[in-house]
Design an enzyme around this catalytic site. Structure first.
Site, mmCIF file in Angstrom:
data_model
loop_
_atom_site.group_PDB
_atom_site.id
_atom_site.type_symbol
_atom_site.label_atom_id
_atom_site.label_comp_id
_atom_site.label_asym_id
_atom_site.label_seq_id
_atom_site.Cartn_x
_atom_site.Cartn_y
_atom_site.Cartn_z
ATOM 1 N N GLU A 29 -24.024 19.071 22.208
ATOM 2 C CA GLU A 29 -24.389 19.083 21.044
ATOM 3 C C GLU A 29 -26.040 18.815 20.936
ATOM 4 O OE1 GLU A 29 -20.363 18.245 19.048
ATOM 5 O OE2 GLU A 29 -21.863 16.770 18.491
ATOM 6 N N HIS A 52 -21.881 14.548 10.549
ATOM 7 C CA HIS A 52 -21.210 14.722 11.729
ATOM 8 C C HIS A 52 -21.353 13.575 12.587
ATOM 9 C CE1 HIS A 52 -19.729 16.947 14.971
ATOM 10 N NE2 HIS A 52 -21.057 16.709 15.752
ATOM 11 N N ASN A 64 -18.395 15.847 3.561
ATOM 12 C CA ASN A 64 -18.071 14.550 4.050
ATOM 13 C C ASN A 64 -19.443 13.884 4.878
ATOM 14 O OD1 ASN A 64 -18.086 15.698 6.561
ATOM 15 N ND2 ASN A 64 -15.999 15.281 7.007
ATOM 16 N N TYR A 119 -19.628 24.902 15.292
ATOM 17 C CA TYR A 119 -18.466 24.701 14.923
ATOM 18 C C TYR A 119 -17.589 25.617 15.588
ATOM 19 C CZ TYR A 119 -19.315 20.673 11.444
ATOM 20 O OH TYR A 119 -19.761 19.760 11.110
ATOM 21 N N LYS A 134 -25.673 15.819 6.587
ATOM 22 C CA LYS A 134 -25.206 17.074 5.862
ATOM 23 C C LYS A 134 -25.574 17.506 4.646
ATOM 24 C CE LYS A 134 -20.537 17.094 8.537
ATOM 25 N NZ LYS A 134 -19.158 17.279 8.539
HETATM 26 P P1 DAT Z 1 -14.989 15.294 12.087
HETATM 27 O O1 DAT Z 1 -16.061 15.820 11.244
HETATM 28 O O2 DAT Z 1 -14.458 13.929 11.324
HETATM 29 O O3 DAT Z 1 -15.105 15.449 13.550
HETATM 30 P P2 DAT Z 1 -13.230 17.644 12.520
HETATM 31 O O4 DAT Z 1 -14.035 18.060 13.882
HETATM 32 O O5 DAT Z 1 -11.638 17.719 12.578
HETATM 33 O O6 DAT Z 1 -13.697 16.377 11.852
HETATM 34 O O7 DAT Z 1 -13.825 18.695 11.283
HETATM 35 C C1 DAT Z 1 -15.082 19.337 11.226
HETATM 36 C C2 DAT Z 1 -15.520 19.440 9.830
HETATM 37 O O8 DAT Z 1 -14.709 20.449 9.134
HETATM 38 C C3 DAT Z 1 -15.365 18.168 8.935
HETATM 39 O O9 DAT Z 1 -16.175 17.184 9.047
HETATM 40 C C4 DAT Z 1 -15.093 18.614 7.602
HETATM 41 C C5 DAT Z 1 -14.549 19.853 7.856
HETATM 42 N N1 DAT Z 1 -13.215 20.069 7.484
HETATM 43 C C6 DAT Z 1 -12.173 19.467 8.506
HETATM 44 N N2 DAT Z 1 -10.908 19.598 7.999
HETATM 45 C C7 DAT Z 1 -10.893 20.144 6.832
HETATM 46 C C8 DAT Z 1 -9.918 20.503 5.702
HETATM 47 N N3 DAT Z 1 -8.809 20.018 5.831
HETATM 48 N N4 DAT Z 1 -10.545 21.087 4.745
HETATM 49 C C9 DAT Z 1 -11.864 21.341 4.626
HETATM 50 N N5 DAT Z 1 -12.729 21.244 5.398
HETATM 51 C C10 DAT Z 1 -12.363 20.169 6.669
HETATM 52 MG MG MG Z 2 -15.285 16.850 14.710
#
Ligand code: DAT
Ligand code: MG
Length: 140
Positions: A128, A117, A114, A51, A11
């Site tokens: 994807e 992905h 974070n 997303y 990212k």
């Molecule tokens: P992951 O990337 O671990 O699969 P996810 O699919 O639940 O997690 O969410 C996609 C992305 O969205 C994640 O990497 C960062 C962002 N995200 C998720 N939860 C969030 C939150 N509570 N606040 C801000 N960004 C968030």
């Molecule tokens: Mg995810």
């Protein structure tokens, strides 16, 4: 479990801090092979499509903003059980909850920014990968 492929993104917080090599070292040390890789600037449209599943979540706008804030590295990773293996190597979404030695524990600064992905299922991995790679650009 046969060899499979998963989709990964390094990212904008990773490219901004010049950490792509350091992250790739963790990926390779875990036994995953980088069989496709490209550095791109994601468009708003690409990020929104990618997303889409999160479009009703309160953080969606922020997420699209972040993912388009700088270059990303899109990757195809290959290995035994690659989808689950990479989720393990990445660590929990929130770096504060990520296990020691995981990419997010080592490098991520917040739940929003974070570092990586990774696909969450083999089916999503296929879709994807197809969004960002043509067959000829993946060399196993
Ligand atoms: P992951 O990337 O671990 O699969 P996810 O699919 O639940 O997690 O969410 C996609 C992305 O969205 C994640 O990497 C960062 C962002 N995200 C998720 N939860 C969030 C939150 N509570 N606040 C801000 N960004 C968030
Ligand atoms: Mg995810």
């Amino acid at each position: 479990m046969a060899t499979e492929r998963t989709f990964s993104i390094l990212k904008p917080d990773a490219t901004r801090r010049n950490l792509t090599g350091a992250v790739n070292a963790v990926i390779e040390k875990a036994g995953l092979r980088i069989v496709g890789q490209r550095r791109i600037q994601m468009s708003r449209q690409q990020a929104e499509t990618f997303y889409e599943i999160h479009k009703e979540r309160p953080f969606f706008g922020e997420l699209v903003e972040f993912m388009t804030s700088g270059p990303v590295v899109v990757q195809v990773l290959e290995g035994e059980n690659a989808v689950a293996k990479y989720r393990e190597v990445m660590g929990a979404t929130n770096p504060a909850q990520a296990a020691d030695g995981t990419i997010r524990k080592l490098f991520a600064e917040s739940v929003g920014e974070n570092t990586v992905h990774g696909s969450d299922s083999a089916e999503n991995a296929k879709a994807e990968i197809a969004q960002f790679f043509q067959d000829g650009d993946i060399v196993g």
